[in-house]
Scaffold this active site. Structure first.
Site, PDB file in Angstrom:
ATOM      1  N   TYR A 169      -7.458  -6.200   1.673  1.00 39.23           N
ATOM      2  CA  TYR A 169      -6.906  -5.553   2.295  1.00 39.23           C
ATOM      3  C   TYR A 169      -6.125  -6.331   3.332  1.00 39.23           C
ATOM      4  O   TYR A 169      -5.123  -6.382   3.583  1.00 39.23           O
ATOM      5  CB  TYR A 169      -7.317  -4.315   2.339  1.00 39.23           C
ATOM      6  CG  TYR A 169      -6.071  -2.991   3.710  1.00 39.23           C
ATOM      7  CD1 TYR A 169      -4.995  -2.618   2.658  1.00 39.23           C
ATOM      8  CD2 TYR A 169      -6.185  -3.134   4.623  1.00 39.23           C
ATOM      9  CE1 TYR A 169      -4.130  -1.538   3.444  1.00 39.23           C
ATOM     10  CE2 TYR A 169      -5.532  -2.201   5.329  1.00 39.23           C
ATOM     11  CZ  TYR A 169      -4.471  -1.463   5.072  1.00 39.23           C
ATOM     12  OH  TYR A 169      -3.626  -0.623   4.996  1.00 39.23           O
ATOM     13  N   LYS A 173      -2.302  -7.591   4.166  1.00 35.09           N
ATOM     14  CA  LYS A 173      -1.916  -7.664   5.499  1.00 35.09           C
ATOM     15  C   LYS A 173      -1.387  -8.686   6.119  1.00 35.09           C
ATOM     16  O   LYS A 173       0.038  -8.560   6.665  1.00 35.09           O
ATOM     17  CB  LYS A 173      -2.011  -6.366   6.126  1.00 35.09           C
ATOM     18  CG  LYS A 173      -2.178  -5.023   4.803  1.00 35.09           C
ATOM     19  CD  LYS A 173      -0.789  -4.094   4.920  1.00 35.09           C
ATOM     20  CE  LYS A 173      -1.114  -3.047   4.214  1.00 35.09           C
ATOM     21  NZ  LYS A 173       0.394  -2.478   3.572  1.00 35.09           N
TER      22      LYS A 173
HETATM   23  P1  NAP Z   1      -1.674   6.652   0.892  1.00 35.22           P
HETATM   24  O1  NAP Z   1      -1.355   8.348   1.784  1.00 35.22           O
HETATM   25  O2  NAP Z   1      -2.771   6.286   0.295  1.00 35.22           O
HETATM   26  O3  NAP Z   1      -0.021   6.588   0.118  1.00 35.22           O
HETATM   27  C1  NAP Z   1      -0.562   5.646  -0.608  1.00 35.22           C
HETATM   28  C2  NAP Z   1       1.245   5.750  -0.820  1.00 35.22           C
HETATM   29  O4  NAP Z   1       1.592   4.114  -1.683  1.00 35.22           O
HETATM   30  C3  NAP Z   1       1.296   6.313  -2.428  1.00 35.22           C
HETATM   31  O5  NAP Z   1       2.409   7.480  -2.437  1.00 35.22           O
HETATM   32  C4  NAP Z   1       0.963   6.348  -3.671  1.00 35.22           C
HETATM   33  O6  NAP Z   1       2.193   6.526  -4.618  1.00 35.22           O
HETATM   34  C5  NAP Z   1       1.589   4.633  -3.108  1.00 35.22           C
HETATM   35  N1  NAP Z   1       1.394   3.841  -4.154  1.00 35.22           N
HETATM   36  C6  NAP Z   1      -0.272   3.126  -3.901  1.00 35.22           C
HETATM   37  N2  NAP Z   1      -0.383   2.205  -4.877  1.00 35.22           N
HETATM   38  C7  NAP Z   1       0.737   1.957  -5.789  1.00 35.22           C
HETATM   39  C8  NAP Z   1       1.292   2.077  -6.722  1.00 35.22           C
HETATM   40  N3  NAP Z   1       0.541   1.284  -8.182  1.00 35.22           N
HETATM   41  N4  NAP Z   1       2.336   2.279  -7.655  1.00 35.22           N
HETATM   42  C9  NAP Z   1       3.750   2.345  -6.716  1.00 35.22           C
HETATM   43  N5  NAP Z   1       3.476   3.021  -5.855  1.00 35.22           N
HETATM   44  C10 NAP Z   1       2.030   3.172  -5.452  1.00 35.22           C
HETATM   45  O7  NAP Z   1      -1.907   6.212   2.230  1.00 35.22           O
HETATM   46  P2  NAP Z   1      -0.687   5.887   3.435  1.00 35.22           P
HETATM   47  O8  NAP Z   1      -1.648   5.851   5.114  1.00 35.22           O
HETATM   48  O9  NAP Z   1       0.393   7.110   3.750  1.00 35.22           O
HETATM   49  O10 NAP Z   1      -0.517   4.468   3.748  1.00 35.22           O
HETATM   50  C11 NAP Z   1       1.163   4.204   3.571  1.00 35.22           C
HETATM   51  C12 NAP Z   1       1.077   2.446   3.966  1.00 35.22           C
HETATM   52  O11 NAP Z   1       0.545   2.563   5.628  1.00 35.22           O
HETATM   53  C13 NAP Z   1       0.140   1.708   4.003  1.00 35.22           C
HETATM   54  O12 NAP Z   1       0.440   0.238   3.173  1.00 35.22           O
HETATM   55  C14 NAP Z   1      -0.973   1.668   3.979  1.00 35.22           C
HETATM   56  O13 NAP Z   1      -1.214   0.383   4.015  1.00 35.22           O
HETATM   57  C15 NAP Z   1      -0.482   1.482   5.837  1.00 35.22           C
HETATM   58  N6  NAP Z   1      -1.478   1.953   6.388  1.00 35.22           N
HETATM   59  C16 NAP Z   1      -1.663   3.380   6.278  1.00 35.22           C
HETATM   60  C17 NAP Z   1      -3.161   3.030   7.299  1.00 35.22           C
HETATM   61  C18 NAP Z   1      -4.233   4.759   7.431  1.00 35.22           C
HETATM   62  O14 NAP Z   1      -4.968   4.762   8.024  1.00 35.22           O
HETATM   63  N7  NAP Z   1      -3.147   5.626   6.407  1.00 35.22           N
HETATM   64  C19 NAP Z   1      -3.415   2.605   8.680  1.00 35.22           C
HETATM   65  C20 NAP Z   1      -2.890   0.958   8.453  1.00 35.22           C
HETATM   66  C21 NAP Z   1      -1.686   1.545   7.657  1.00 35.22           C
HETATM   67  P3  NAP Z   1       1.285   6.857  -6.371  1.00 35.22           P
HETATM   68  O15 NAP Z   1      -0.096   7.124  -5.896  1.00 35.22           O
HETATM   69  O16 NAP Z   1       2.656   8.130  -6.817  1.00 35.22           O
HETATM   70  O17 NAP Z   1       1.966   5.753  -6.945  1.00 35.22           O
END
Ligand code: NAP
Length: 264
Positions: A169, A173
């Site tokens: 990860y 990133k």
């Molecule tokens: P999340 O709730 O797990 O949502 C992830 C999203 O990515 C879902 O809509 C999922 O859609 C999509 N996704 C994952 N694999 C995919 C695939 N193979 N094809 C198409 N879509 C895919 O995560 P989140 O927290 O909202 O994260 C959003 C972004 O923020 C990510 O890039 C993550 O790395 C970043 N981020 C998150 C955090 C945190 O603590 N939450 C912190 C820092 C950065 P489907 O399942 O419908 O495919």
């Protein structure tokens, strides 16, 4: 939009708007992507949203349409080469050009360096790093033609620090940060601004997967000077700002959103 300030319009806050902008947001079936889509619709944008979960995408579409904006759902698997290209093509068919690309979809596997399987490595790198490249390659040529656009990549604080168990990860990133800089350096001359947002923990499905247990989450929270995790709306607010004309001179930055975690 990239509108210049109109001296006849005294309300400077009007610059934080996406009125009639055409946005493509990946990973909008839940979590941060769904929040960003809702905020973009409030700000006046029409949307193409992508993910694999049709029901999740539909739920986001209903929210966007309730706000009076158009929304197309595109099911696409970003692990593949075809998926991101297909999603980008669908957005171009729907809009003819995309003004704002938000590369938000992401995955995490909690593995140390020695435990990282090839499968997890490839899925992480393909979704978090290769898909943003392929999506940009599909939609940015039209932005260049129209001489305006915004690319916002959702990175992570784990791109600049290495929390335990985030080997693939963090690598993905960190790559996304430098890809963002390359995009900014190449496209600023075309009035396209590329930036990244790097949040610490936000309790979405992904946040809960990694930090949801109190035994793990509480010590992490204690290390954050703000003594709390972030909220999806706080990330969406920053993405809105970066997508708006108010951010037209911000280019190639990785903006940390971490309650002070990386400041101490
Ligand atoms: P999340 O709730 O797990 O949502 C992830 C999203 O990515 C879902 O809509 C999922 O859609 C999509 N996704 C994952 N694999 C995919 C695939 N193979 N094809 C198409 N879509 C895919 O995560 P989140 O927290 O909202 O994260 C959003 C972004 O923020 C990510 O890039 C993550 O790395 C970043 N981020 C998150 C955090 C945190 O603590 N939450 C912190 C820092 C950065 P489907 O399942 O419908 O495919």
């Amino acid at each position: 939009m990239n509108a210049k300030h109109d001296p006849a319009m005294p309300d400077y806050t009007h610059r934080i708007t996406l009125a009639n902008q055409r946005a493509l947001v990946t990973g909008a079936s839940r979590g941060l992507g769904a929040e960003i889509a809702a905020v973009f619709a409030d700000a006046g944008a029409d949307l193409v949203i992508t993910g694999r979960d049709a029901a999740g995408l539909e739920a986001t579409r209903r929210v966007v349409e309730k706000k009076g904006r158009r929304c197309l759902c595109v099911e696409a698997d970003l692990r593949t080469v075809k998926g991101p290209r297909f999603a980008g093509q669908k957005a171009l068919e729907f809009f003819s050009a995309v003004d704002i690309l938000v590369n938000n979809a992401g995955v995490v596997f909690v593995d140390g360096v020695l435990d990282t399987s090839l499968d997890h490595w490839e899925e992480t790198l393909n979704v978090n790093l290769r898909a943003p490249l392929l999506l940009a390659q599909t939609v940015v040529p039209k932005m260049i033609e129209q001489r305006r656009g915004k690319v916002i990549n959702i990175s992570s604080l784990a791109s600049v620090l290495a929390p335990e168990g985030h080997a693939a990860y963090s690598a993905s990133k960190a790559g996304l940060n430098l890809l963002t800089q390359a995009m900014a350096a190449e496209w600023a001359r075309f009035n396209i601004q590329a930036n990244a947002v790097a949040p610490t923990v936000i309790l979405t499905a992904m946040g809960r997967q990694v930090w949801g247990q109190p035994g793990k989450g509480d010590p992490m929270k204690a290390r954050i000077p703000a003594r709390r995790f972030g909220e999806p709306i706080e990330v969406a607010d920053l993405v809105l700002f970066l997508a708006s004309p108010a951010a037209d001179f911000i280019c190639g930055q990785v903006i940390r959103m971490d309650g002070g975690l990386s400041a101490v």
